[in-house]
Design a protein around this motif. Sequence first.
Motif, PDB file in Angstrom:
ATOM      1  N   THR A 157       3.573  81.521  29.300  1.00  0.00           N
ATOM      2  CA  THR A 157       2.968  80.329  29.913  1.00  0.00           C
ATOM      3  C   THR A 157       2.787  79.217  28.898  1.00  0.00           C
ATOM      4  OG1 THR A 157       0.761  81.256  29.530  1.00  0.00           O
ATOM      5  CG2 THR A 157       1.781  81.669  31.697  1.00  0.00           C
ATOM      6  N   HIS A 158       2.869  79.546  27.634  1.00  0.00           N
ATOM      7  CA  HIS A 158       2.710  78.521  26.600  1.00  0.00           C
ATOM      8  C   HIS A 158       3.786  77.443  26.763  1.00  0.00           C
ATOM      9  CE1 HIS A 158       1.836  76.539  22.908  1.00  0.00           C
ATOM     10  NE2 HIS A 158       2.940  76.941  22.292  1.00  0.00           N
ATOM     11  N   ASP A 159       5.055  77.888  26.932  1.00  0.00           N
ATOM     12  CA  ASP A 159       6.145  76.930  27.144  1.00  0.00           C
ATOM     13  C   ASP A 159       5.938  76.152  28.438  1.00  0.00           C
ATOM     14  OD1 ASP A 159       7.326  77.764  24.821  1.00  0.00           O
ATOM     15  OD2 ASP A 159       8.710  79.167  25.811  1.00  0.00           O
ATOM     16  N   VAL A 160       5.518  76.843  29.467  1.00  0.00           N
ATOM     17  CA  VAL A 160       5.293  76.197  30.754  1.00  0.00           C
ATOM     18  C   VAL A 160       4.124  75.219  30.649  1.00  0.00           C
ATOM     19  CG1 VAL A 160       4.651  76.613  33.169  1.00  0.00           C
ATOM     20  CG2 VAL A 160       6.272  78.143  32.039  1.00  0.00           C
ATOM     21  N   ASN A 161       3.079  75.642  29.964  1.00  0.00           N
ATOM     22  CA  ASN A 161       1.919  74.755  29.795  1.00  0.00           C
ATOM     23  C   ASN A 161       2.292  73.494  29.023  1.00  0.00           C
ATOM     24  OD1 ASN A 161       0.196  76.396  31.238  1.00  0.00           O
ATOM     25  ND2 ASN A 161      -0.563  77.482  29.415  1.00  0.00           N
ATOM     26  N   ASP A 162       3.119  73.648  28.003  1.00  0.00           N
ATOM     27  CA  ASP A 162       3.577  72.481  27.251  1.00  0.00           C
ATOM     28  C   ASP A 162       4.351  71.529  28.157  1.00  0.00           C
ATOM     29  OD1 ASP A 162       2.436  73.375  24.929  1.00  0.00           O
ATOM     30  OD2 ASP A 162       4.318  74.157  24.067  1.00  0.00           O
ATOM     31  N   THR A 163       5.186  72.084  28.999  1.00  0.00           N
ATOM     32  CA  THR A 163       5.959  71.253  29.924  1.00  0.00           C
ATOM     33  C   THR A 163       5.030  70.530  30.883  1.00  0.00           C
ATOM     34  OG1 THR A 163       7.784  72.811  29.775  1.00  0.00           O
ATOM     35  CG2 THR A 163       7.833  71.278  31.620  1.00  0.00           C
ATOM     36  N   PHE A 164       4.021  71.224  31.436  1.00  0.00           N
ATOM     37  CA  PHE A 164       3.062  70.574  32.323  1.00  0.00           C
ATOM     38  C   PHE A 164       2.300  69.460  31.599  1.00  0.00           C
ATOM     39  CE2 PHE A 164       3.031  74.407  35.250  1.00  0.00           C
ATOM     40  CZ  PHE A 164       3.463  73.714  36.367  1.00  0.00           C
ATOM     41  N   GLU A 165       1.937  69.718  30.344  1.00  0.00           N
ATOM     42  CA  GLU A 165       1.208  68.702  29.582  1.00  0.00           C
ATOM     43  C   GLU A 165       2.065  67.463  29.350  1.00  0.00           C
ATOM     44  OE1 GLU A 165      -0.398  70.383  25.981  1.00  0.00           O
ATOM     45  OE2 GLU A 165      -1.546  71.888  27.096  1.00  0.00           O
ATOM     46  N   ARG A 166       3.320  67.659  28.995  1.00  0.00           N
ATOM     47  CA  ARG A 166       4.207  66.507  28.796  1.00  0.00           C
ATOM     48  C   ARG A 166       4.410  65.748  30.102  1.00  0.00           C
ATOM     49  NH1 ARG A 166       6.958  70.370  25.737  1.00  0.00           N
ATOM     50  NH2 ARG A 166       8.510  70.667  27.391  1.00  0.00           N
ATOM     51  N   TRP A 167       4.545  66.456  31.193  1.00  0.00           N
ATOM     52  CA  TRP A 167       4.719  65.834  32.500  1.00  0.00           C
ATOM     53  C   TRP A 167       3.467  65.028  32.869  1.00  0.00           C
ATOM     54  CZ3 TRP A 167       5.591  69.075  37.604  1.00  0.00           C
ATOM     55  CH2 TRP A 167       6.001  68.227  38.638  1.00  0.00           C
ATOM     56  N   GLU A 168       2.325  65.659  32.639  1.00  0.00           N
ATOM     57  CA  GLU A 168       1.065  64.977  32.948  1.00  0.00           C
ATOM     58  C   GLU A 168       0.915  63.723  32.103  1.00  0.00           C
ATOM     59  OE1 GLU A 168      -3.712  65.916  33.381  1.00  0.00           O
ATOM     60  OE2 GLU A 168      -2.365  67.498  32.682  1.00  0.00           O
ATOM     61  N   ALA A 169       1.322  63.793  30.840  1.00  0.00           N
ATOM     62  CA  ALA A 169       1.245  62.617  29.965  1.00  0.00           C
ATOM     63  C   ALA A 169       2.151  61.513  30.491  1.00  0.00           C
ATOM     64  CB  ALA A 169       1.635  62.996  28.539  1.00  0.00           C
TER      65      ALA A 169
END
Length: 184
Positions: A157-169
């Motif tokens: 989920t770390h990779d997925v969480n990073d992707t969500f964070e970049r998307w949210e940004a």
Amino acid sequence: MKLIKRLTTSVTATLEDAVGQFENHDAIIEANLKQTRQAVAKTQARLASLRQQQASLEEEQQYAKSQIDVWEERARSLSGSSEMKALQCLSRRNQNEAEARRLNQAIQQQDTLITSVITNLNSLKAKLDDMTQRHNLMRSRQAVADVNRVVAKAGKTHDVNDTFERWEATVLETELPASRNNAL
């Protein structure tokens, strides 16, 4: 020179790894199992044939032994009346004795051959049982490994969480100028 050797070794190892990944281990083992099953079946058929041949030899030997007694009895019955015929009967008895000895040797050779085939058959069956058991074990282990790989991918989920964070940004960057314009 060392550089070329390293490159060659590296390329060879990479190719072997790639071939190992593309190789269908299950299909290769299935083919070997099929060949071994065929060998077991052929050996069992050959063993049955050898046993039939031995039974035939034993029947021939019994007949030759019975003929020994027949010709010996005829020789005794003719010994008083016709010595020439009695000698011919003894000659036939001797021929039957020789045939019985020859058949006895053939039966002994057949016994040895049958014992050898039985030993080989038992070895083949043991190999087949071992291969089948190992094949089933490897299939089970492969299934567990596949499940573990899927679980591990889902657990990253770390990779997925990073992707969500970049998307949210990115979404926030787009939302900020729009909300400032609305506030004015």
